[in-house]
Design a protein around this motif. Structure first.
Motif, PDB file in Angstrom:
ATOM      1  N   SER A   1      -0.409   7.537  -1.941  1.00 12.10           N
ATOM      2  CA  SER A   1      -0.820   8.183  -3.184  1.00 12.10           C
ATOM      3  C   SER A   1      -0.191   7.451  -4.357  1.00 12.10           C
ATOM      4  O   SER A   1       0.746   6.657  -4.195  1.00 12.10           O
ATOM      5  N   ALA A   2      -0.688   7.744  -5.556  1.00  7.37           N
ATOM      6  CA  ALA A   2      -0.124   7.151  -6.764  1.00  7.37           C
ATOM      7  C   ALA A   2       1.291   7.671  -6.996  1.00  7.37           C
ATOM      8  O   ALA A   2       2.154   6.942  -7.506  1.00  7.37           O
TER       9      ALA A   2
ATOM     10  N   LYS B   1      -6.354   4.953  -0.036  1.00 10.01           N
ATOM     11  CA  LYS B   1      -5.024   4.390  -0.203  1.00 10.01           C
ATOM     12  C   LYS B   1      -4.893   3.775  -1.593  1.00 10.01           C
ATOM     13  O   LYS B   1      -5.879   3.440  -2.255  1.00 10.01           O
ATOM     14  N   TRP B   2      -3.663   3.611  -2.051  1.00 11.54           N
ATOM     15  CA  TRP B   2      -3.365   2.954  -3.316  1.00 11.54           C
ATOM     16  C   TRP B   2      -2.593   1.676  -3.031  1.00 11.54           C
ATOM     17  O   TRP B   2      -1.659   1.679  -2.218  1.00 11.54           O
TER      18      TRP B   2
ATOM     19  N   SER C   1      -6.929   4.009 -11.227  1.00 10.62           N
ATOM     20  CA  SER C   1      -5.897   2.992 -11.423  1.00 10.62           C
ATOM     21  C   SER C   1      -4.813   3.552 -12.331  1.00 10.62           C
ATOM     22  O   SER C   1      -5.099   4.325 -13.239  1.00 10.62           O
ATOM     23  N   ARG C   2      -3.555   3.139 -12.055  1.00 10.91           N
ATOM     24  CA  ARG C   2      -2.416   3.578 -12.870  1.00 10.91           C
ATOM     25  C   ARG C   2      -1.467   2.405 -13.106  1.00 10.91           C
ATOM     26  O   ARG C   2      -1.363   1.512 -12.277  1.00 10.91           O
TER      27      ARG C   2
ATOM     28  N   VAL D   1      -1.328  -0.016  -9.851  1.00 10.71           N
ATOM     29  CA  VAL D   1      -1.837   0.331  -8.524  1.00 10.71           C
ATOM     30  C   VAL D   1      -3.298   0.743  -8.648  1.00 10.71           C
ATOM     31  O   VAL D   1      -3.701   1.392  -9.624  1.00 10.71           O
ATOM     32  N   GLN D   2      -4.084   0.337  -7.658  1.00 14.16           N
ATOM     33  CA  GLN D   2      -5.528   0.585  -7.658  1.00 14.16           C
ATOM     34  C   GLN D   2      -5.879   1.414  -6.425  1.00 14.16           C
ATOM     35  O   GLN D   2      -5.347   1.192  -5.331  1.00 14.16           O
ATOM     36  N   LYS D   3      -6.791   2.369  -6.615  1.00 15.43           N
ATOM     37  CA  LYS D   3      -7.220   3.207  -5.496  1.00 15.43           C
ATOM     38  C   LYS D   3      -8.341   2.509  -4.738  1.00 15.43           C
ATOM     39  O   LYS D   3      -9.343   2.087  -5.330  1.00 15.43           O
TER      40      LYS D   3
ATOM     41  N   GLU E   1       0.808  -1.214   0.000  1.00 17.39           N
ATOM     42  CA  GLU E   1       0.000   0.000   0.000  1.00 17.39           C
ATOM     43  C   GLU E   1       0.842   1.265   0.000  1.00 17.39           C
ATOM     44  O   GLU E   1       1.975   1.281   0.497  1.00 17.39           O
TER      45      GLU E   1
END
Length: 770
Positions: A46-47, A112-113, A81-82, A105-107, A43
């Motif tokens: 942030s992104a 949290k990401w 998502s990124r 990574v998913q929010k 976790e």
């Protein structure tokens, strides 16, 4: 991540690259600290923190990272998502190997990401420690500019501010007599040579060029990012570049740099030419007029020109309007127009006269005028000739017919690129089309064209030409886009992925603040004109489906170009018309005599097959078939209006909101496909299915896309304009239909007898009409 883990990451991020390379076990670095491996579920707050972590990890292992795809929520448009990928992902450049390594990574709902997917295996060798760069977080501001004096800077973004006096090359002061007075013995330019002003430097290089036997032009300039003042200028050989056949890409130039003292110094110089030089070339005869092609002017040209800043660059503009059309064109085309008018009573032409001299020309035959009654709602003003040199400034008005083919709505020769010229041409088009004005027009963004459209078509949505937008972006942002990958990514995301006006404004303001662009004149102008080029604002207006990232196929193709000589122009023009109209006739025949295959038992599909042309039915059919893979959920009811959230099965990111009025069967979707293209989207069709609507309301099958929107059918007197115009259009329409009738009736003796009987019966019926 806990505090201890984050501390380790921060230690890695600040360590020199040579010390950050992990040992063979992959878990310890050179000073004994542990390296955290990325894993699913890890976790971040942030992104951006996730990106920094992956950058640090990549540096230790021996590869570099790029920002990959992002995914947005269809509810509020926020990023959910990124992907961060290996720099060798894909195959767009030779250095890339299609490496599959990445993290996604998913929010979470908590904000949290977390890493949702990961692929650690690479398909290439890692870099050695000597090749690895320190972990690089994408730039938050402009790179430090390079300056020979400490005061000059170069950002890669050109501004439109007024030049500071010391940077202006004032051509109005450089009279021919003054220039001629300098031609004589003069020193050679060299690095370090100083001048009091840019004007002085220009006059020196002008005189030097005249002595050596070549001509010069004003080249590129650079500005300070702090106050917009000019910090550097280039003066180039007139044969620099390849924009005109006379140019050979000569590399000779002189560049001057402004010093803190205010003086200008030669900091770069190239004396060698790639062509033969002439003895004592007369520079006064060579002037580049950017907006009207490249021509040689008379010896007194400098007194008749003003140096002005237009579209981000300097141009020499004539104070007195003169025609760029060779005089021979007027006599040849007038003769052609008169002969055409004798054959075609609906042929329209006009010539602007100014002080007894011909200026702009416009013409449209009856078929083009008739086409406008059917397809004049979305038009393109095609001025392709402006992209380079030309023999004739030929422009055309184009529409989109019911087969999605380009259709001609008129032609013009542009005498000069002034607001007065474009205004006259647009007014001539309106007169030819009996007062018709389009819903939308695609045309260049130059100020004279903008002003002319605003004056003649005040209620028309002006959309800028895609090619020119791309050219202006490259001109004003080219260096920044190539130097800063993060800026490029954020800029394109703002332009193409904004779903609402507030989202666009928020993303735009973030860019302006983050990269210190708030005072940049080009960005200010583009934001002010956002409704003419941002996809979000374009999609709410009917443009006949012409893609926002493209344009309409050229009508004349290679048959007729701005390089076509006079002796071939009319013949090529006629040949192009014949080819295009034959293509349209073929599609008309297919739509009435062939049937597309049905793929469902939905009565709506059969209804649309019966009404649409084959081309448009296939567009509709695709949307209908796609709607079966969507689900609709009612989310709100206000009286007779219900709102549905329609999303693709298995893909929660693709969502649209549809409003349906049960009292009158009105429907609208947030994707705006019907407004932009005139065909119902899959989301609206899904709601019609849910509501068990078995037949589409007629207002959702536009007549312009139907089989009956063919040439030869004039629906009512209103579409023809005045009584005289309407009669001309009726004559043309009947003659066109009669020609088709004769061709069909003469195919055999039996057909001839039947056709003759039908014609006689028809004539008897007409005699009984009042």
């Amino acid at each position: 991540m806990n505090r201890e883990e984050l501390g380790n990451i921060m230690t890695v991020r600040t360590r020199p690259a040579a010390l950050a390379v992990g040992r063979s076990n992959g878990h310890w670095d050179d000073d004994g600290q542990s390296r955290i491996e990325p894993h699913a579920g890890l976790e971040f707050d942030s992104a951006e923190e996730a990106q920094e972590f992956y950058n640090s990890y990549a540096t230790q292992v021996g590869f570099k990272v790029r920002i990959g795809q992002l995914y947005r929520s269809r509810v509020d448009g926020s990023v959910i998502s990124r992907r961060f990928v290996c720099s060798k992902e894909g195959f767009q450049t030779n250095s890339r190997t299609g490496c599959p390594a990445f993290i996604r990574v998913q929010k979470a709902d908590s904000g949290k990401w977390a890493i949702a997917n990961i692929k650690k295996e690479h398909n290439h060798e890692f870099e050695t420690s000597g090749e690895i760069c320190p972990p690089k977080i994408q730039k938050k501001s402009f790179p430090t500019p390079r300056s020979s004096s400490g005061g000059a800077s170069r950002t890669g973004i050109r501004t439109h501010d007024d030049d500071s006096p010391s940077g202006v090359v004032d051509m109005k002061r450089l009279k021919k007599e003054e220039m001629d007075g300098m031609i004589g013995p003069i020193g050679e330019p060299y690095k370090g040579l100083e001048f009091n002003s840019a004007n002085e430097a220009y006059k020196f290089y002008y005189a030097y060029a005249s002595n050596m036997g070549f001509r010069i032009r004003i080249g590129q300039l650079f500005r300070s990012k702090h106050d917009g003042s000019i910090t550097s200028r280039r003066f180039v050989c007139s044969k620099e570049g390849h924009q005109h056949p006379s140019r050979v890409g000569c590399g000779a130039y002189m560049r001057i740099q402004r010093q803190e003292s205010g003086r200008w110094v030669v900091d770069r110089l190239q004396k060698e030419h790639s062509h033969e030089v002439d003895a004592r070339a007369d520079n006064s005869r060579t002037v580049t007029v950017a907006s009207t092609g490249y021509r040689e002017e008379g010896s007194g040209v400098l007194e008749n020109l003003d140096l002005v800043e237009t579209n981000g660059g300097l141009s020499l503009v004539k104070r007195v309007r003169e025609s760029n059309i060779n005089g021979d064109w007027y006599s040849v085309l007038l003769e052609y127009f008169q002969s055409r008018q004798a054959e075609d009573t609906g042929f329209f032409y006009g010539v602007e006269m100014r002080e007894g001299k011909g200026m702009n020309m416009f013409w449209a035959d009856a078929r083009s005028r008739f086409s406008c009654t059917q397809f004049g709602d979305a038009i393109v003003f095609d001025t392709t000739y402006r992209r380079g040199s030309y023999l004739v400034p030929f422009a055309s008005f184009l529409g989109v017919n019911h087969h999605r083919q380009p259709v001609l709505l008129g032609c013009a020769l542009v005498a000069d690129e002034s607001e007065a010229s474009f205004t006259w041409i647009f007014q001539a088009w309106v007169r030819a089309m009996s007062g018709h004005r389009p819903v939308s027009i695609i045309a260049d963004q130059d100020r004279p064209i903008q002003n002319a459209i605003a004056q003649v078509f005040p209620a028309t949505h002006h959309r800028f030409s895609t090619w020119q937008i791309l050219a202006k972006e490259q001109e004003n942002l080219g260096a920044l886009l190539s130097m800063d990958a993060e800026f490029k990514y954020e800029y394109e995301t703002c332009i193409f992925q904004s779903q609402t006006a507030s989202e666009f404004d928020s993303a735009w303001n973030m860019l302006m603040n983050k990269y210190n662009l708030r005072e940049n004149v080009w960005f200010k102008e583009m934001y002010r004109m956002r409704k003419s080029w941002i996809p979000l604002h374009i999609k709410g207006t009917f443009f006949a489906g012409i893609p926002v990232d493209g344009g309409l196929k050229s009508y004349f193709s290679t048959l007729l170009t701005a390089q076509t000589p006079l002796n071939e122009f009319v013949a090529r023009y006629e040949k192009a018309l014949e080819q295009r109209r034959e293509e349209e006739k073929k599609e008309d025949f297919n739509s009435f005599n062939l049937q597309a295959v049905l793929h469902t038992k939905d009565p709506i599909e059969e209804q649309c097959r019966r009404l649409y042309t084959i081309t448009m039915f296939k567009v509709f059919q695709k949307e209908l078939l796609e709607c079966y893979s969507y689900v609709g959920i009612k989310i709100n009811v206000e009286g007779a209006i219900s709102r549905y959230l329609v999303q693709k099965c298995g893909n929660g990111d693709e969502r649209n909101t549809v409003a349906f009025n049960a009292s009158n069967l009105n429907i609208s979707c947030s994707c705006k496909m019907f407004e932009f293209e005139g065909v119902l989207c899959r989301h609206a069709l899904k709601v019609f299915q849910i509501m068990n609507i078995r037949e589409l309301p007629s207002r959702y099958i536009l007549h312009r896309w139907s089989k009956n929107a063919k040439y030869g059918i004039l629906r009512d007197a209103d579409s023809g304009g005045s009584g005289q115009d309407f009669k001309a259009l009726m004559l043309w329409s009947l003659r066109e239909e009669a020609q088709n009738y004769i061709e069909a009736g003469a195919a055999s003796l039996e057909r001839y007898k039947l056709a003759f009987e039908i014609m006689q019966e028809g004539r008897r019926n007409l005699c009984w009409q009042n």
